[in-house]
Scaffold this active site. Structure first.
Site, PDB file in Angstrom:
ATOM      1  N   CYS A  70       0.910  -1.261   0.055  1.00 57.74           N
ATOM      2  CA  CYS A  70       0.047   0.035  -0.154  1.00 57.74           C
ATOM      3  C   CYS A  70       0.861   1.229   0.011  1.00 57.74           C
ATOM      4  O   CYS A  70       1.805   1.243   0.961  1.00 57.74           O
ATOM      5  CB  CYS A  70      -0.882  -0.194   1.067  1.00 57.74           C
ATOM      6  SG  CYS A  70      -1.742   1.362   1.650  1.00 57.74           S
ATOM      7  N   CYS A 177      -0.992   4.155  -6.795  1.00 59.45           N
ATOM      8  CA  CYS A 177      -2.005   3.114  -5.855  1.00 59.45           C
ATOM      9  C   CYS A 177      -1.864   1.715  -6.156  1.00 59.45           C
ATOM     10  O   CYS A 177      -2.296   1.606  -7.536  1.00 59.45           O
ATOM     11  CB  CYS A 177      -3.343   3.587  -5.608  1.00 59.45           C
ATOM     12  SG  CYS A 177      -4.593   2.911  -4.546  1.00 59.45           S
ATOM     13  N   THR A 178      -1.650   0.857  -5.243  1.00 55.10           N
ATOM     14  CA  THR A 178      -1.508  -0.452  -5.727  1.00 55.10           C
ATOM     15  C   THR A 178      -3.099  -0.995  -6.195  1.00 55.10           C
ATOM     16  O   THR A 178      -2.841  -1.991  -7.150  1.00 55.10           O
ATOM     17  CB  THR A 178      -1.129  -1.366  -4.224  1.00 55.10           C
ATOM     18  OG1 THR A 178      -1.991  -0.992  -3.278  1.00 55.10           O
ATOM     19  CG2 THR A 178       0.165  -1.232  -4.066  1.00 55.10           C
TER      20      THR A 178
END
Length: 261
Positions: A70, A177-178
């Site tokens: 994250c 953002c993952t």
């Protein structure tokens, strides 16, 4: 070898799948926080507390390394997690792939959560790694949440809104953002302009997985026997992958993994 990954939700799937592809023989521990998600709107202190609890739940399973899957948690909690767990358990954070994206010359767009967009952290990465390259920071309102819940309508709307904020001459998009890596091809389709060269996307999953192996002194072995097990922790409780995870190819890859006995 046992590798743990942590996040508030299913954003860790991309890095987990990358680890699984590199080392099918590695045992995996996924530590999620459904009781506390989303982490993004929390204060840094609150987020760090949640992240520490999730990390310690994973650490109880004695992994050889821990990946923070994250971006937001890496920004706020990485120093605390390293102070608590290292050197016994190497901790690997997730950083937006701005450096390799800028190496292509740009123009570059960085898609990130509204909280990360314009943050001193992201601005610092741009200053350090993208000097002289045109960079546009694009806030993606609601996209991580839509991906987390596999809400197709909301994903389409959020991707379209972010694409509308992306300059037409952009050649490269950083997925900051993952969660966004799970819908990378939808992002590519939305941003690709007719008549322009193929859009280049830069995620972090592959680099993070490779870094975890380097920290352990291990080599990729993609042809190893697929003997690795999977343990899923939900706010510290053993459970199963959230149903939404199976919407994505990365989640289905992990579903085929044997649960830890």
């Amino acid at each position: 070898m046992k590798i743990a990954l942590m996040d508030s939700g299913i954003g860790l799937l991309a890095a987990t799948a990358a680890v699984r592809r590199l080392r099918p023989d590695a045992d995996l521990v996924l530590s999620l926080d459904p009781d506390g998600m989303p982490w993004g709107p929390r204060t840094p202190e609150d987020l760090t507390g949640r992240a520490l609890a999730v990390a310690e739940a994973a650490a109880a399973h004695r992994p050889d390394a821990l990946i923070i899957g994250c971006n937001t948690a890496t920004v706020h909690a990485l120093p605390t997690l390293r102070a608590r767990l290292e050197p016994g358990i190497p901790v690997v954070g997730t950083v937006p792939a701005i450096k390799p994206a800028a190496a292509g010359g740009g123009p570059v767009a960085i898609w990130a959560t509204p909280a990360t967009t314009g943050s001193p952290y992201q601005r610092g990465l741009i200053r350090d790694f993208a000097a002289g390259v045109p960079v546009t920071e694009v806030p993606c309102f609601g996209l991580a949440e839509a991906v987390e819940h596999a809400d197709e309508t909301a994903i389409d709307a959020a991707v379209a809104a972010a694409a509308a904020l992306t300059p037409e001459d952009v050649t490269t998009v950083v997925l900051g953002c993952t969660h966004y890596e799970l819908v990378a091809e939808r992002i590519r389709t939305a941003v690709q302009r007719p008549g322009f060269p193929p859009l280049v996307l830069h995620g972090s999953a592959g680099a993070v997985a490779a870094q975890a192996l380097r920290r352990l002194g291990e080599q990729p072995a993609p042809r190893a026997a697929a003997t690795g097990t999977l343990t899923v922790l939900l706010s510290g409780r053993e459970g199963t992958l959230p149903e939404a995870a199976l919407t994505y190819a990365e989640g289905r890859l992990l579903q085929a993994t044997s649960p830890a006995g």
